[in-house]
Scaffold this active site. Structure first.
Site, mmCIF file in Angstrom:
data_model
loop_
_atom_site.group_PDB
_atom_site.id
_atom_site.type_symbol
_atom_site.label_atom_id
_atom_site.label_comp_id
_atom_site.label_asym_id
_atom_site.label_seq_id
_atom_site.Cartn_x
_atom_site.Cartn_y
_atom_site.Cartn_z
ATOM 1 C CG ASN A 11 -2.244 -0.644 1.096
ATOM 2 O OD1 ASN A 11 -2.941 -0.440 0.145
ATOM 3 N ND2 ASN A 11 -2.356 -2.001 1.525
ATOM 4 C CG HIS A 34 -10.358 -2.931 8.330
ATOM 5 N ND1 HIS A 34 -9.359 -3.575 9.308
ATOM 6 C CD2 HIS A 34 -11.210 -3.846 8.258
ATOM 7 C CE1 HIS A 34 -9.982 -4.532 9.940
ATOM 8 N NE2 HIS A 34 -10.962 -4.644 9.370
ATOM 9 C CG ASP A 77 -10.353 -1.769 12.734
ATOM 10 O OD1 ASP A 77 -9.329 -1.087 12.465
ATOM 11 O OD2 ASP A 77 -10.163 -2.943 12.981
HETATM 12 C C1 GRF Z 1 -3.449 -4.642 3.847
HETATM 13 O O1 GRF Z 1 -4.494 -5.585 3.928
HETATM 14 C C2 GRF Z 1 -4.010 -3.738 4.781
HETATM 15 O O2 GRF Z 1 -5.450 -3.608 4.582
HETATM 16 C C3 GRF Z 1 -3.940 -4.058 6.293
HETATM 17 O O3 GRF Z 1 -2.645 -4.599 6.218
HETATM 18 C C4 GRF Z 1 -2.416 -4.969 4.816
HETATM 19 C C5 GRF Z 1 -1.090 -4.437 4.443
HETATM 20 O O4 GRF Z 1 -0.308 -4.944 3.363
HETATM 21 N N1 GRF Z 1 -4.129 -3.073 7.191
HETATM 22 P P1 GRF Z 1 0.784 -4.118 2.737
HETATM 23 O O5 GRF Z 1 1.945 -4.261 3.720
HETATM 24 O O6 GRF Z 1 0.526 -2.943 2.551
HETATM 25 O O7 GRF Z 1 1.464 -4.982 1.478
#
Ligand code: GRF
Length: 200
Positions: A18, A113, A154
């Site tokens: 992300n 989330h 959350d």
């Molecule tokens: C994602 O699914 C996010 O929603 C959750 O943790 C995961 C992180 O994935 N909070 P990344 O480290 O961004 O690949």
């Protein structure tokens, strides 16, 4: 200030996919933002490596390094202040943000989330557990949520949500992959909404 870019801190514990999608979206969409730092409770993880490779200060900060919770939260606040951080983006950060930091950054902390909050949130609802719970509940759709962070898990107000279908033959892993792909569009969209008011 005419050319002020919003300074972002990203908090991660793992891969940082992300974080990477946000980084690329800022470049591609020319969003008026820049990463001031990447903070992780782990000394080595994908997010920290990506930050280093892209010249973003990569900071390992873990409660284990401090004798008290107060010392840890003061160090976190000091780090944020020293790097002139405007907003904190939680992206796969598997720790609770200290209350003093949440108070200092009221409505300036976002989290992503992997479900449609307020459903499937709260303590223990992270990673694959979320997708297992969605499948066990027989939901026909899931998705992702970007929300403001308040002291409860959350529970803060939703900024943006995006849905994905649940397929009859989904496993927790296949659903997780579909939701993660959706997250990679949702978080940049939410950031754009926040910074420039656009909703894609
Ligand atoms: C994602 O699914 C996010 O929603 C959750 O943790 C995961 C992180 O994935 N909070 P990344 O480290 O961004 O690949």
């Amino acid at each position: 200030m005419a050319n002020h870019k919003t300074r972002l801190a990203v908090f991660c514990s793992g891969t940082g996919s992300n974080f990477q999608s946000l980084f690329h979206a800022i470049e591609e969409r020319r969003l008026p933002a820049e990463f001031a730092l990447c903070l992780s409770n782990r000394s080595e993880c994908g997010a920290i490596v990506f930050a280093r490779q892209h010249g973003i200060p990569a900071i390992h900060l873990s409660e284990k390094q401090y004798e008290t919770h107060e010392a840890f939260s003061s160090a976190m606040l000091k780090t944020l202040e020293e790097h002139d951080v405007d907003y904190i983006l939680l992206a796969g950060y598997l720790r609770k943000v200290p209350e003093t930091v949440v108070d200092a950054y009221t409505y300036r902390i976002l989290n992503i989330h992997p479900a449609l909050l307020p459903d499937f949130g709260g303590e223990g609802m992270y990673g694959i557990n979320v997708h297992k719970a969605v499948l066990e509940a027989g939901c026909k759709e899931s998705g992702a949520t970007v929300h403001y962070v308040d002291p409860e898990y959350d529970k803060g107000p939703v900024l943006l949500q995006k849905k994905v279908p649940v397929m009859p033959d989904d496993t927790p892993e296949s659903l997780a992959a579909r939701v993660l792909e959706c997250e990679h569009k949702l978080y940049p969209d939410a950031l754009e909404k926040l910074l420039v008011g656009n909703e894609s």
